[in-house]
Design an enzyme around this catalytic site. Structure first.
Site, PDB file in Angstrom:
ATOM      1  N   THR A 237      -4.859  10.375  -1.068  1.00 36.02           N
ATOM      2  CA  THR A 237      -3.767   9.941  -1.935  1.00 36.02           C
ATOM      3  C   THR A 237      -3.863   8.447  -2.214  1.00 36.02           C
ATOM      4  O   THR A 237      -3.739   8.001  -3.363  1.00 36.02           O
ATOM      5  CB  THR A 237      -2.407  10.251  -1.274  1.00 36.02           C
ATOM      6  OG1 THR A 237      -2.371  11.616  -0.896  1.00 36.02           O
ATOM      7  CG2 THR A 237      -1.258   9.953  -2.224  1.00 36.02           C
ATOM      8  N   TRP A 238      -4.100   7.669  -1.168  1.00 37.41           N
ATOM      9  CA  TRP A 238      -4.143   6.221  -1.317  1.00 37.41           C
ATOM     10  C   TRP A 238      -5.401   5.776  -2.052  1.00 37.41           C
ATOM     11  O   TRP A 238      -5.359   4.897  -2.902  1.00 37.41           O
ATOM     12  CB  TRP A 238      -4.045   5.562   0.054  1.00 37.41           C
ATOM     13  CG  TRP A 238      -3.869   4.071   0.089  1.00 37.41           C
ATOM     14  CD1 TRP A 238      -4.425   3.228   1.009  1.00 37.41           C
ATOM     15  CD2 TRP A 238      -3.064   3.232  -0.751  1.00 37.41           C
ATOM     16  NE1 TRP A 238      -4.025   1.927   0.778  1.00 37.41           N
ATOM     17  CE2 TRP A 238      -3.183   1.905  -0.295  1.00 37.41           C
ATOM     18  CE3 TRP A 238      -2.252   3.492  -1.866  1.00 37.41           C
ATOM     19  CZ2 TRP A 238      -2.535   0.834  -0.900  1.00 37.41           C
ATOM     20  CZ3 TRP A 238      -1.601   2.418  -2.480  1.00 37.41           C
ATOM     21  CH2 TRP A 238      -1.747   1.114  -1.996  1.00 37.41           C
TER      22      TRP A 238
ATOM     23  N   GLU B 171      -1.722   8.527  10.885  1.00 37.56           N
ATOM     24  CA  GLU B 171      -2.524   7.602  11.685  1.00 37.56           C
ATOM     25  C   GLU B 171      -1.798   7.136  12.947  1.00 37.56           C
ATOM     26  O   GLU B 171      -2.424   6.642  13.883  1.00 37.56           O
ATOM     27  CB  GLU B 171      -2.932   6.384  10.845  1.00 37.56           C
ATOM     28  CG  GLU B 171      -3.933   6.680   9.740  1.00 37.56           C
ATOM     29  CD  GLU B 171      -5.356   6.849  10.252  1.00 37.56           C
ATOM     30  OE1 GLU B 171      -5.557   6.814  11.488  1.00 37.56           O
ATOM     31  OE2 GLU B 171      -6.262   7.024   9.420  1.00 37.56           O
TER      32      GLU B 171
ATOM     33  N   ARG C 239       4.343   9.876   6.226  1.00 38.15           N
ATOM     34  CA  ARG C 239       3.790  10.960   7.033  1.00 38.15           C
ATOM     35  C   ARG C 239       4.137  10.788   8.510  1.00 38.15           C
ATOM     36  O   ARG C 239       4.406  11.759   9.213  1.00 38.15           O
ATOM     37  CB  ARG C 239       2.270  11.017   6.859  1.00 38.15           C
ATOM     38  CG  ARG C 239       1.847  11.366   5.450  1.00 38.15           C
ATOM     39  CD  ARG C 239       0.365  11.604   5.361  1.00 38.15           C
ATOM     40  NE  ARG C 239      -0.418  10.404   5.591  1.00 38.15           N
ATOM     41  CZ  ARG C 239      -0.772   9.545   4.650  1.00 38.15           C
ATOM     42  NH1 ARG C 239      -0.382   9.747   3.397  1.00 38.15           N
ATOM     43  NH2 ARG C 239      -1.508   8.497   4.927  1.00 38.15           N
ATOM     44  N   ASN C 240       4.097   9.555   9.002  1.00 40.38           N
ATOM     45  CA  ASN C 240       4.356   9.321  10.415  1.00 40.38           C
ATOM     46  C   ASN C 240       5.816   9.574  10.762  1.00 40.38           C
ATOM     47  O   ASN C 240       6.127  10.139  11.812  1.00 40.38           O
ATOM     48  CB  ASN C 240       3.935   7.897  10.784  1.00 40.38           C
ATOM     49  CG  ASN C 240       2.434   7.725  10.691  1.00 40.38           C
ATOM     50  OD1 ASN C 240       1.688   8.140  11.554  1.00 40.38           O
ATOM     51  ND2 ASN C 240       1.974   7.114   9.595  1.00 40.38           N
TER      52      ASN C 240
ATOM     53  N   ALA D  43       2.060   5.473  -1.519  1.00 47.15           N
ATOM     54  CA  ALA D  43       1.198   5.664  -2.684  1.00 47.15           C
ATOM     55  C   ALA D  43       1.904   6.343  -3.851  1.00 47.15           C
ATOM     56  O   ALA D  43       1.713   5.955  -5.010  1.00 47.15           O
ATOM     57  CB  ALA D  43      -0.036   6.464  -2.274  1.00 47.15           C
TER      58      ALA D  43
ATOM     59  N   GLY E  58       0.414  -3.178   3.838  1.00 44.68           N
ATOM     60  CA  GLY E  58       1.728  -3.528   3.312  1.00 44.68           C
ATOM     61  C   GLY E  58       2.577  -2.283   3.164  1.00 44.68           C
ATOM     62  O   GLY E  58       2.152  -1.171   3.495  1.00 44.68           O
TER      63      GLY E  58
ATOM     64  N   ASP F 133       6.086  -3.141   6.065  1.00 42.59           N
ATOM     65  CA  ASP F 133       5.581  -1.791   6.234  1.00 42.59           C
ATOM     66  C   ASP F 133       6.442  -0.991   7.205  1.00 42.59           C
ATOM     67  O   ASP F 133       6.646   0.216   7.034  1.00 42.59           O
ATOM     68  CB  ASP F 133       4.139  -1.851   6.736  1.00 42.59           C
ATOM     69  CG  ASP F 133       3.312  -0.657   6.266  1.00 42.59           C
ATOM     70  OD1 ASP F 133       3.881   0.256   5.650  1.00 42.59           O
ATOM     71  OD2 ASP F 133       2.097  -0.649   6.521  1.00 42.59           O
TER      72      ASP F 133
ATOM     73  N   LYS G  63       2.461  -0.280  13.225  1.00 39.50           N
ATOM     74  CA  LYS G  63       3.794   0.077  12.707  1.00 39.50           C
ATOM     75  C   LYS G  63       3.978   1.579  12.617  1.00 39.50           C
ATOM     76  O   LYS G  63       5.107   2.080  12.611  1.00 39.50           O
ATOM     77  CB  LYS G  63       4.048  -0.602  11.355  1.00 39.50           C
ATOM     78  CG  LYS G  63       3.037  -0.298  10.267  1.00 39.50           C
ATOM     79  CD  LYS G  63       3.254   1.008   9.547  1.00 39.50           C
ATOM     80  CE  LYS G  63       2.097   1.292   8.618  1.00 39.50           C
ATOM     81  NZ  LYS G  63       2.157   2.612   7.993  1.00 39.50           N
TER      82      LYS G  63
END
Length: 334
Positions: A12-13, A283, A257-258, A142, A138, A246, A193
């Site tokens: 996606t990114w 991640e 997602r996280n 997305a 940052g 972020d 983060k």
């Protein structure tokens, strides 16, 4: 602009960054994993898997052949999951041109050594390209950025000129780009983060309330800043876009997602089941393990990361984790 770019990864990114560059009239080639994937993307002229509502600009091409994607590229953006970054860089390295700028757009740490993405790049790239290794981080959700909603990011490099070149290629009316010399801090903030976002998602899933969330975010930011400072980062970086910015985005947005993983953990789902249900990588899971490796080496206390690890990998209930954090001995805030 007199720049040609390649994007490694159809994430996606990665797709979003390719579209941004192409909208700035930078010729872009996205490197797909297989010929079949490249053919599908070329025919559809959009990434139907991740961004079905975002058609590709005319100057964006797709190929599965590294030599075609890289033979004229001055800027190579690597946007793949952290656990696959090394293998991807090994595949593209023989095809890179001299003086190519290589930009990591991956927010993660490689296990088992807790290596930052720029360190992985330095391991695999020829030494003459090391001065031009850049990293990006940052509050960059997305799907908002590709829709043209206002956002900012930061590009870090040890040398200012490559960072400025990337800035100029990406900057637009809706995407403001800053530069930094603190590569270590920008990478650590961007990776760590995600641990805070996992915990914030757990709190949301438990309906812990806004006071709890604000407190957790503040203490989480303090925790990752401690680790960053111990590793040699500039403390101000953690108050900037890669840190506070972020954290604010990923802890609050339903696009995170996280945060989603944390919310699902609070609802009683196991990490293995959550992972099987996701198209994209969270991640923060690997970052939790990597942070604790770093914390042990540097002698830094990270109670939030420890609790996240126990919830993810040891079966600790989110409710018990919150109770243990609240019951820690009282202390001065700073």
């Amino acid at each position: 602009m007199n720049v040609r770019a390649a994007i490694i990864g159809t994430t996606t990114w990665g797709t979003t960054l390719g579209i941004l560059l192409a909208q700035n009239n930078v010729p872009v080639t996205i490197l797909a994993r297989t010929a079949a994937e490249a053919n599908t993307l070329s025919m559809d002229r959009r990434n139907n898997r991740f961004l079905p509502d975002s058609p590709f600009p005319e100057c964006l091409a797709i190929t599965s052949q590294p030599e075609i994607a890289l033979r004229k590229s001055d800027l190579v953006v690597v946007a793949v999951p952290s656990e696959r970054l090394r293998e991807n860089v090994r595949q593209i390295t023989p095809h890179l041109r001299p003086r190519t700028i290589v930009l990591s757009a991956t927010k993660g740490l490689e296990l088992p050594g807790a290596q930052r993405m720029s360190q992985v790049l330095a391991d695999e790239l020829p030494s003459e390209l090391h001065p031009s290794i850049c990293v990006l981080s940052g509050p960059n959700l997305a799907k908002e950025i590709v829709q043209g909603k206002p956002a900012s990011t930061v590009i870090a490099c040890q040398n200012p000129e490559p960072a400025q070149q990337v800035r100029d290629a990406l900057m637009s009316a809706s995407f403001r780009v800053y530069t930094s010399g603190d590569v270590l801090g920008v990478e650590l903030a961007g990776a760590l983060k995600n641990i805070v976002a996992l915990g914030a998602g757990i709190g949301d899933g438990m309906d812990a309330g806004e006071n709890a969330k604000a407190s957790f975010i503040t203490r989480g930011l303090a925790e990752i800043t401690r680790l960053g400072i111990a590793a040699g980062a500039d403390p101000l970086t953690f108050a900037g876009l890669a840190g506070l910015g972020d954290v604010a985005a990923t802890c609050s947005s339903r696009l995170s997602r996280n945060r989603f993983v944390g919310e699902q953990l609070a609802k009683g789902h196991s990490w293995s089941d959550i992972r099987a249900s996701m198209d994209n990588v969270a991640e923060g899971v690997n970052a939790t393990r990597a942070a604790l490796i770093m914390a042990k080496d540097l002698g830094v206390e990270m109670p939030i990361a420890e609790m996240a690890s126990r919830v993810l990998f040891e079966g600790l209930s989110p409710q018990r984790a919150m109770a243990e954090l609240m019951a820690r001995p009282p202390r001065s805030e700073w």
